[in-house]
Scaffold this active site. Structure first.
Site, PDB file in Angstrom:
ATOM      1  N   ASP A   1     -25.121  34.044   2.668  1.00  0.00           N
ATOM      2  CA  ASP A   1     -26.203  34.434   2.731  1.00  0.00           C
ATOM      3  C   ASP A   1     -26.414  35.420   3.026  1.00  0.00           C
ATOM      4  O   ASP A   1     -27.557  36.406   2.305  1.00  0.00           O
ATOM      5  CB  ASP A   1     -26.607  34.165   4.249  1.00  0.00           C
ATOM      6  CG  ASP A   1     -28.197  33.517   4.487  1.00  0.00           C
ATOM      7  OD1 ASP A   1     -28.759  34.442   3.194  1.00  0.00           O
ATOM      8  OD2 ASP A   1     -29.002  33.904   6.154  1.00  0.00           O
TER       9      ASP A   1
ATOM     10  N   HIS B   1     -33.358  34.358  -3.041  1.00  0.00           N
ATOM     11  CA  HIS B   1     -33.512  33.328  -2.611  1.00  0.00           C
ATOM     12  C   HIS B   1     -34.756  32.250  -2.643  1.00  0.00           C
ATOM     13  O   HIS B   1     -34.130  31.357  -1.907  1.00  0.00           O
ATOM     14  CB  HIS B   1     -34.273  33.919  -0.402  1.00  0.00           C
ATOM     15  CG  HIS B   1     -33.518  33.633   0.224  1.00  0.00           C
ATOM     16  ND1 HIS B   1     -32.631  35.486   0.269  1.00  0.00           N
ATOM     17  CD2 HIS B   1     -32.782  33.198   1.870  1.00  0.00           C
ATOM     18  CE1 HIS B   1     -32.006  35.346   1.184  1.00  0.00           C
ATOM     19  NE2 HIS B   1     -31.659  34.095   1.819  1.00  0.00           N
TER      20      HIS B   1
ATOM     21  N   HIS C   1     -32.344  30.097  -4.746  1.00  0.00           N
ATOM     22  CA  HIS C   1     -32.035  29.469  -3.492  1.00  0.00           C
ATOM     23  C   HIS C   1     -32.876  28.059  -3.394  1.00  0.00           C
ATOM     24  O   HIS C   1     -32.785  26.788  -3.076  1.00  0.00           O
ATOM     25  CB  HIS C   1     -31.864  29.817  -1.907  1.00  0.00           C
ATOM     26  CG  HIS C   1     -31.523  28.568  -1.263  1.00  0.00           C
ATOM     27  ND1 HIS C   1     -33.036  28.689  -0.099  1.00  0.00           N
ATOM     28  CD2 HIS C   1     -30.606  27.848   0.059  1.00  0.00           C
ATOM     29  CE1 HIS C   1     -32.909  27.542   0.424  1.00  0.00           C
ATOM     30  NE2 HIS C   1     -31.116  26.963   0.193  1.00  0.00           N
TER      31      HIS C   1
ATOM     32  N   HIS D   1     -26.875  26.791   3.068  1.00  0.00           N
ATOM     33  CA  HIS D   1     -28.019  27.159   2.443  1.00  0.00           C
ATOM     34  C   HIS D   1     -27.398  28.121   1.858  1.00  0.00           C
ATOM     35  O   HIS D   1     -28.321  28.799   0.765  1.00  0.00           O
ATOM     36  CB  HIS D   1     -29.188  27.846   3.691  1.00  0.00           C
ATOM     37  CG  HIS D   1     -30.004  29.209   3.165  1.00  0.00           C
ATOM     38  ND1 HIS D   1     -31.235  28.774   2.715  1.00  0.00           N
ATOM     39  CD2 HIS D   1     -29.493  30.335   3.777  1.00  0.00           C
ATOM     40  CE1 HIS D   1     -31.468  30.381   2.880  1.00  0.00           C
ATOM     41  NE2 HIS D   1     -30.665  31.369   3.250  1.00  0.00           N
TER      42      HIS D   1
END
Length: 365
Positions: free
Chosen positions: A171, A254, A257, A271
């Protein structure tokens, strides 16, 4: 538009801090709803209860249902009203924090965030990521303020599964590259303004810390110890990445993602694991130098982050599946449009497939 930097009211990181939670809580309210998982309560519930002994704040525990959804937020708002709580404390992982922050926002109370893992940059942000009850990304809920207190007990975090801290590195890996893209496109950040020099410096420090300390931290955690490298990575995963993404901005990693949440076979991945692959895909979209791409992919391989679609759980890779991811990543309200050039589903599809091919290449497959 102004340059804006936002941050949590207070950040505390150290060994044994959970034993002081009740004392910290008493500064913010008289009755706290503590949102925690059933497993988390078994592990540290007594320690938390003991911390409220003799302080002017009462604790009410409730178990998290597993998803940061509107239904779960509404349920917890009802419990807050029913019990007369004037403070929310989230103990655990990213979805618990996002839920606690959303509940505090709707109930107009302070919120304290206590991670037991260092797997995302969610703790420090004024943002909740809302999913459907089935785990599909729905929307970002931008909040008017960051948490009042973020407290990291490194004794507890160092005992968590190593994979979770590694996921946090995934992340955090996106932070600098997404902030850099936003700076180049002059995009508005999650903080509601333009990127400050301070935010870019934090984002770059986050990346440099991962490159310098990441492998060392993973080895130390596997040995069951908390070293200075582990402490630095916990800070990078949480504070540096949290402030860096929020005041620096989100872009391709992101959004990709979020696109991957449409594939049910990826739902078991963390995540940060999906964000790591999204970072590689963003770098392919940007056509960065071979040296920069190799540095990032090699780092992912060294610490155990996924670099191929297969490692993310995608079994049958079809054009239809990957194009669905690409189209979802390009949603009108997502952050892929903060890239400094026009991005289309076709370009994202090509970048995902190329990122997968590079992953296989560097793995020697």
């Amino acid at each position: 538009m102004a340059n804006i930097l936002i941050s949590p009211g207070k950040y505390v990181q150290g060994a044994g801090e959970m034993k002081k939670l009740g004392t910290y809580a008493a500064s913010y309210g008289e009755k706290a709803l503590i949102l925690i998982s059933a497993g988390g309560y078994k592990r540290i519930g007594k320690e938390i209860e003991d911390s409220f002994s003799g302080v002017d704040c009462e604790a009410v525990f409730d178990y998290f249902n597993g998803e940061c959804s509107k239904k779960e937020i509404d349920r917890l708002c009802g419990i807050m009203k029913e019990n007369g709580c004037d403070l929310v404390i989230g103990v655990g992982g990213g979805k618990i924090f996002d839920t606690a922050k959303a509940v505090a926002y709707y109930q107009k109370t302070p919120v304290v965030i206590c991670p037991t893992i260092a797997s995302t940059d969610a703790p420090c942000s004024a943002l909740s990521v809302i999913y459907t009850d089935e785990g599909v990304f729905e929307e970002y809920l931008f909040l008017p303020a960051n948490p009042n207190l973020v407290m990291m007990d490194t004794d507890i975090i160092a005992k968590s599964p190593v994979r979770l801290t590694v996921a946090g590195m995934g992340d955090a890996l996106a932070t600098y590259f997404e902030a850099r893209a936003c700076q180049r496109s002059d995009a508005t950040t999650c903080a509601g303004g333009k990127c400050t020099q301070a935010a870019m410096a934090l984002a770059k420090l986050c990346f440099d810390t991962l490159m310098e300390e990441g492998v060392k931290a993973k080895c130390a955690l596997e040995a069951g110890v908390c070293t200075p490298a582990v402490e630095k990575v916990i800070e990078a995963n949480t504070l540096l990445s949290g402030m860096g993404f929020e005041s620096g901005g989100l872009a391709g990693a992101h959004a990709i993602h979020n696109g991957m949440t449409v594939l049910e076979e990826c739902h078991h991945m963390y995540h940060g694991e999906k964000v790591a692959f999204g970072t590689i895909t963003q770098l392919v979209l940007e056509n960065v130098s071979a040296e920069e791409l190799e540095e990032v992919i090699d780092f992912c391989i060294e610490v155990g982050l996924p670099v191929t679609l297969g490692q993310l759980g995608v079994k049958d890779i079809t054009e239809e599946k990957i194009m669905a991811v690409a189209k979802a990543a390009c949603a009108e309200n997502d952050t892929l449009h903060n890239m400094p050039f026009e991005v289309t589903p076709e370009k994202v599809y090509a970048a995902i497939m190329a990122a997968d091919a590079y992953g296989h290449y560097f793995l020697g497959e």
